[in-house]
Design a protein around this motif. Structure first.
Motif, PDB file in Angstrom:
ATOM      1  N   VAL A 107       0.813  -1.224   0.000  1.00 39.75           N
ATOM      2  CA  VAL A 107       0.000   0.000   0.000  1.00 39.75           C
ATOM      3  C   VAL A 107       0.843   1.269   0.000  1.00 39.75           C
ATOM      4  CG1 VAL A 107      -2.105  -0.894   1.055  1.00 39.75           C
ATOM      5  CG2 VAL A 107      -0.224  -0.133   2.519  1.00 39.75           C
ATOM      6  N   SER A 108       0.254   2.323  -0.597  1.00 41.64           N
ATOM      7  CA  SER A 108       0.793   3.687  -0.516  1.00 41.64           C
ATOM      8  C   SER A 108       0.170   4.391   0.682  1.00 41.64           C
ATOM      9  CB  SER A 108       0.396   4.490  -1.757  1.00 41.64           C
ATOM     10  OG  SER A 108       1.133   4.100  -2.863  1.00 41.64           O
ATOM     11  N   ALA A 109       0.677   5.569   0.976  1.00 42.53           N
ATOM     12  CA  ALA A 109       0.034   6.438   1.967  1.00 42.53           C
ATOM     13  C   ALA A 109      -1.271   6.967   1.382  1.00 42.53           C
ATOM     14  CB  ALA A 109       0.959   7.599   2.295  1.00 42.53           C
ATOM     15  N   MET A 110      -2.208   7.342   2.248  1.00 44.53           N
ATOM     16  CA  MET A 110      -3.468   7.934   1.765  1.00 44.53           C
ATOM     17  C   MET A 110      -3.150   9.189   0.940  1.00 44.53           C
ATOM     18  SD  MET A 110      -5.603   7.411   5.298  1.00 44.53           S
ATOM     19  CE  MET A 110      -7.290   7.742   4.803  1.00 44.53           C
ATOM     20  N   GLN A 130      -1.058  12.519   1.728  1.00 41.98           N
ATOM     21  CA  GLN A 130      -0.436  12.481   3.054  1.00 41.98           C
ATOM     22  C   GLN A 130       1.084  12.685   3.005  1.00 41.98           C
ATOM     23  OE1 GLN A 130      -1.395   9.089   5.549  1.00 41.98           O
ATOM     24  NE2 GLN A 130      -1.520  10.583   7.198  1.00 41.98           N
ATOM     25  N   THR A 131       1.728  12.103   2.001  1.00 46.00           N
ATOM     26  CA  THR A 131       3.189  12.282   1.913  1.00 46.00           C
ATOM     27  C   THR A 131       3.512  13.763   1.713  1.00 46.00           C
ATOM     28  OG1 THR A 131       3.278  10.067   0.964  1.00 46.00           O
ATOM     29  CG2 THR A 131       5.263  11.402   0.756  1.00 46.00           C
ATOM     30  N   ASN A 132       2.732  14.432   0.846  1.00 44.45           N
ATOM     31  CA  ASN A 132       2.957  15.880   0.655  1.00 44.45           C
ATOM     32  C   ASN A 132       2.726  16.638   1.957  1.00 44.45           C
ATOM     33  OD1 ASN A 132       3.534  15.563  -2.004  1.00 44.45           O
ATOM     34  ND2 ASN A 132       1.470  16.055  -2.729  1.00 44.45           N
ATOM     35  N   GLY A 172       3.313   7.376   6.711  1.00 48.07           N
ATOM     36  CA  GLY A 172       2.126   7.439   5.840  1.00 48.07           C
ATOM     37  C   GLY A 172       1.674   6.048   5.443  1.00 48.07           C
ATOM     38  N   GLU A 173       2.599   5.254   4.923  1.00 48.33           N
ATOM     39  CA  GLU A 173       2.278   3.893   4.459  1.00 48.33           C
ATOM     40  C   GLU A 173       1.944   2.982   5.645  1.00 48.33           C
ATOM     41  OE1 GLU A 173       4.202   5.867   2.771  1.00 48.33           O
ATOM     42  OE2 GLU A 173       3.604   5.518   0.692  1.00 48.33           O
ATOM     43  N   GLN A 174       2.554   3.258   6.804  1.00 47.20           N
ATOM     44  CA  GLN A 174       2.285   2.399   7.973  1.00 47.20           C
ATOM     45  C   GLN A 174       0.832   2.535   8.412  1.00 47.20           C
ATOM     46  OE1 GLN A 174       5.266   3.064  10.976  1.00 47.20           O
ATOM     47  NE2 GLN A 174       6.936   2.851   9.520  1.00 47.20           N
ATOM     48  N   GLY A 215       4.538   0.162   1.117  1.00 49.72           N
ATOM     49  CA  GLY A 215       5.384   0.541  -0.006  1.00 49.72           C
ATOM     50  C   GLY A 215       6.324   1.656   0.409  1.00 49.72           C
ATOM     51  N   PHE A 216       7.264   2.004  -0.489  1.00 51.30           N
ATOM     52  CA  PHE A 216       8.007   3.261  -0.405  1.00 51.30           C
ATOM     53  C   PHE A 216       9.128   3.260   0.633  1.00 51.30           C
ATOM     54  CE2 PHE A 216       7.578   7.910   1.178  1.00 51.30           C
ATOM     55  CZ  PHE A 216       8.367   8.441   0.180  1.00 51.30           C
ATOM     56  N   GLN A 217       9.403   2.124   1.316  1.00 49.17           N
ATOM     57  CA  GLN A 217      10.340   2.209   2.431  1.00 49.17           C
ATOM     58  C   GLN A 217      11.046   0.910   2.731  1.00 49.17           C
ATOM     59  OE1 GLN A 217       7.778   2.264   6.211  1.00 49.17           O
ATOM     60  NE2 GLN A 217       6.499   2.974   4.528  1.00 49.17           N
ATOM     61  N   GLY A 255      12.213   7.146  -2.734  1.00 50.68           N
ATOM     62  CA  GLY A 255      11.900   8.112  -3.792  1.00 50.68           C
ATOM     63  C   GLY A 255      10.408   8.208  -4.048  1.00 50.68           C
ATOM     64  N   ARG A 256       9.953   9.412  -4.478  1.00 47.93           N
ATOM     65  CA  ARG A 256       8.521   9.657  -4.667  1.00 47.93           C
ATOM     66  C   ARG A 256       7.927   8.672  -5.683  1.00 47.93           C
ATOM     67  NH1 ARG A 256       6.135  14.122  -2.543  1.00 47.93           N
ATOM     68  NH2 ARG A 256       4.359  12.711  -2.665  1.00 47.93           N
ATOM     69  N   GLY A 257       6.739   8.243  -5.396  1.00 45.63           N
ATOM     70  CA  GLY A 257       6.076   7.250  -6.252  1.00 45.63           C
ATOM     71  C   GLY A 257       6.643   5.849  -6.052  1.00 45.63           C
ATOM     72  N   GLY A 258       7.457   5.693  -4.988  1.00 47.80           N
ATOM     73  CA  GLY A 258       8.242   4.468  -4.816  1.00 47.80           C
ATOM     74  C   GLY A 258       7.459   3.211  -4.469  1.00 47.80           C
ATOM     75  N   SER A 259       6.183   3.327  -4.136  1.00 50.52           N
ATOM     76  CA  SER A 259       5.436   2.102  -3.815  1.00 50.52           C
ATOM     77  C   SER A 259       5.325   1.178  -5.030  1.00 50.52           C
ATOM     78  CB  SER A 259       4.038   2.444  -3.295  1.00 50.52           C
ATOM     79  OG  SER A 259       4.158   3.181  -2.105  1.00 50.52           O
ATOM     80  N   ASP A 260       5.383   1.749  -6.235  1.00 55.27           N
ATOM     81  CA  ASP A 260       5.393   0.889  -7.434  1.00 55.27           C
ATOM     82  C   ASP A 260       6.649   0.018  -7.422  1.00 55.27           C
ATOM     83  OD1 ASP A 260       3.070   2.071  -8.472  1.00 55.27           O
ATOM     84  OD2 ASP A 260       4.202   3.660  -9.475  1.00 55.27           O
ATOM     85  N   ALA A 261       7.791   0.655  -7.108  1.00 53.98           N
ATOM     86  CA  ALA A 261       9.058  -0.096  -7.065  1.00 53.98           C
ATOM     87  C   ALA A 261       9.013  -1.138  -5.947  1.00 53.98           C
ATOM     88  CB  ALA A 261      10.228   0.865  -6.874  1.00 53.98           C
TER      89      ALA A 261
END
Ligand code: ADP
Ligand code: ASP
Ligand code: MG
Length: 402
Positions: free
Chosen positions: A40-43, A46-48, A73-75, A134-136, A148-154
Motif C-alpha cells: 500500500v501507498s500512503a493515503m 499524506q506524503t505531501n 504514511g504507508e504504515q 510501499g516506499f520504504q 523516492g517519490r512514487g516508490g510504492s510501485d518499485a
C-alpha cells in the motif's frame, strides 16, 4: 492458485470508504484461492502533507528524520487495510518495514530495495493476506529509509521479484496506461499492451502512472505488470517483453514534465576541454545534465553552451558554475519556466520523417523549441512551460493517437 502482489496507490486508499472498497477487491482474489501480498501507498496527499510539516520546522529538515516521518504514511494505511480485511472476516496482518525486514541500500530519501526476508510472510500467506508498506525499508545499519517519490510501485515489483510471484497488479485511479495523461488530454486512449522499453521512456519522461524504477526492475527480471483501476472493472494495461506488439503506429504516447531548467553560458572560450571543465564539477556533485547544445559564435573564438538539468538542482548548478575557476564566459542566463514534451514509440525506428513531423507541427503552432534530445524510441523537446498542453494535444493529434 497463484501468488499475487497487489499494489494500491494513494487515491485508491485515500478515504476509509475507499480502503473498505479495496478490501473487497482483495477478498475477491483471496476467495478465488490465491496467495496474496498487498503493497500500500500512503493515503492521497499524506506524503505531501508530511513534507510540508517538516518544512515548517526547517527548509533543510534532516533527511534521516524525513525518512522516519514519511514512512509513517504507508504504515497507517497498512494497519487500516489489515483492519478492514479482518472486519470482513479475512485473516490479515500488517507488517512494518523493519518487521519483515525490507533491506535497502543508498542515501536517505533515495534508497533502493535490495533484499528482504521472505520466510515469515511466505508462511503467513498460506493462511491469510499479508499487508506491507510501499516506499520504504531499513538499511543494514538499522536506519529507516525511503526509496523516492512514487516508490510504492518499485516496492511492489521488488516484492513480486523476491517472493517469486506469478503476477504483479498495480491498482490506480485510471483504467491503465494511456497514450497521454487522461486527466489532461481527455481524448487519450488506453493502451492494452505496451513494451517495457516504451513504458520506461514514458514514465521517465513524465507519465507518473507507474514509476520508472519499477518498470526498470520489472524489465530486468521479466516480471509482467498489470496496471488497472481500483474504481472500474475495465481491463487494464499489460507491460511486458516487447515481442508480439503491434508497431503499426510510429508513436505510442506523448509525455511531459515540468521538472527541468535550462542554463546558457554565453561567450565561453572555444577550445578543447572546455565542455569537460564545465561538466566535471557538476558530475562530481551528482547533478544530472540532460540535453546539451553548443553553438559556434560568429567570431569563431567563443561559443554558447546550453544545457538542461532538474529544476531542483538549479541553484546548486549556478553556484558551482560561478565558483568554477577553470571556465571563462561573458554571461550566464537561466530559465526554469520550461517543460519537456516527448513522443515515445518503438515504431519510430522504422518510420522515417517522425522528427520533421514533430518539429513542423510545433512550428505551425508557433511553439519555439529551446533544446532537443533523441534516442531510438523517443524524441524530446524543451519548450516554454506555458505551451505545454497545447504542444501535447497537437502531437497527440498529428500522430493519430486521439
Ligand atoms: P497512484 O497514487 O495510484 O500511484 P499516481 O497519481 O502516481 O497514482 O499515477 C496515476 C496518475 O498518473 C493518473 O491519475 C494520471 O493523471 C497520471 N498519468 C500521467 N500520464 C499518464 C498516462 N500516460 N497514462 C495514465 N495515467 C497517466
Ligand atoms: N507515498 C509515496 C509518495 O507519495 C509513495 C507512493 O505513493 O508511491 O510518493
Ligand atoms: Mg504513483
Amino acid at each position: 492458485m497463484m501468488k499475487k502482489v497487489l499494489k494500491f496507490g494513494g487515491t485508491s486508499v485515500g478515504t476509509i470508504e475507499r480502503i473498505q472498497h479495496v478490501a473487497k477487491i482483495i477478498k475477491r482474489d483471496y476467495d478465488a484461492g490465491n496467495k496474496i501480498i498487498v503493497v500500500v501507498s500512503a493515503m492521497a496527499g499524506q506524503t505531501n502533507d508530511l513534507i510540508q510539516l517538516s518544512k515548517s520546522i526547517a527548509n533543510d529538515f534532516s533527511k534521516r528524520e524525513l525518512d522516519v516521518l514519511l514512512s509513517t504514511g504507508e504504515q497507517i494505511t497498512c494497519a487500516l487495510l489489515a483492519g478492514a480485511l479482518k472486519k470482513i472476516n479475512i485473516n490479515a496482518q500488517s507488517w512494518l518495514n523493519w518487521q519483515i525486514p525490507i533491506l535497502t541500500e543508498g542515501d536517505h530519501t533515495n534508497s533502493r530495495i535490495v533484499n528482504m526476508n521472505v520466510s515469515k510472510i511466505n508462511n503467513f500467506i498460506n493462511e491469510g493476506v499479508a499487508v506491507v508498506p510501499g516506499f520504504q525499508g531499513i538499511s543494514k545499519n538499522g536506519e529507516i529509509t525511503t526509496i523516492g517519490r512514487g516508490g510504492s510501485d518499485a516496492s511492489a515489483v521488488a516484492f513480486a521479484k523476491l517472493f517469486n510471484a506469478d503476477s504483479c497488479e498495480i491498482y490506480t485511479d485510471v483504467d491503465g496506461v494511456f497514450s497521454s495523461d487522461p486527466n489532461k488530454i481527455p481524448v487519450a486512449k488506453k493502451i492494452d499492451r505496451i513494451s517495457y522499453d516504451e513504458m520506461l521512456e514514458l514514465s521517465s519522461l513524465g507519465a507518473k502512472v507507474i514509476q520508472s524504477s519499477a518498470v526498470q526492475t520489472a524489465m530486468m527480471y521479466n516480471i509482467p505488470l498489470q496496471v488497472r483501476s481500483t474504481f472500474t472493472d475495465r481491463k487494464g494495461t499489460t507491460i511486458f517483453d516487447h515481442e508480439n506488439i503491434d508497431y503499426s503506429k510510429s508513436v505510442t504516447g506523448v509525455a511531459y514534465s515540468k521538472n527541468d531548467a535550462k542554463i546558457t553560458l554565453i561567450g565561453v572560450e572555444d577550445k578543447p576541454g572546455i565542455a569537460a571543465n564545465i561538466f566535471e564539477p557538476l558530475n562530481k556533485a551528482q547533478i544530472n545534465v540532460d540535453m546539451v547544445i553548443q553553438n559556434i559564435s560568429s567570431d569563431q573564438k567563443t561559443t554558447d553552451i546550453t544545457f538542461t538539468i532538474k529544476r531542483d538542482d538549479l541553484k546548486m548548478t549556478k553556484d558551482i558554475l560561478n565558483n568554477n575557476q577553470k571556465i571563462k564566459y561573458k554571461n550566464i542566463t537561466h530559465n526554469d519556466k520550461v517543460a519537456k514534451v516527448s513522443i515515445v514509440g518503438a515504431g519510430m525506428v522504422s518510420t522515417p520523417g517522425v522528427t520533421y513531423k514533430m518539429f513542423k507541427a510545433l512550428a505551425d503552432d508557433k511553439i519555439n523549441i529551446l533544446a532537443i534530445s533523441t534516442s531510438e524510441i523517443k524524441l524530446s523537446v524543451i519548450i516554454d512551460e506555458e505551451n505545454t498542453l497545447n504542444a501535447v494535444k497537437k502531437l497527440h493529434t498529428i500522430f493519430e493517437l486521439d
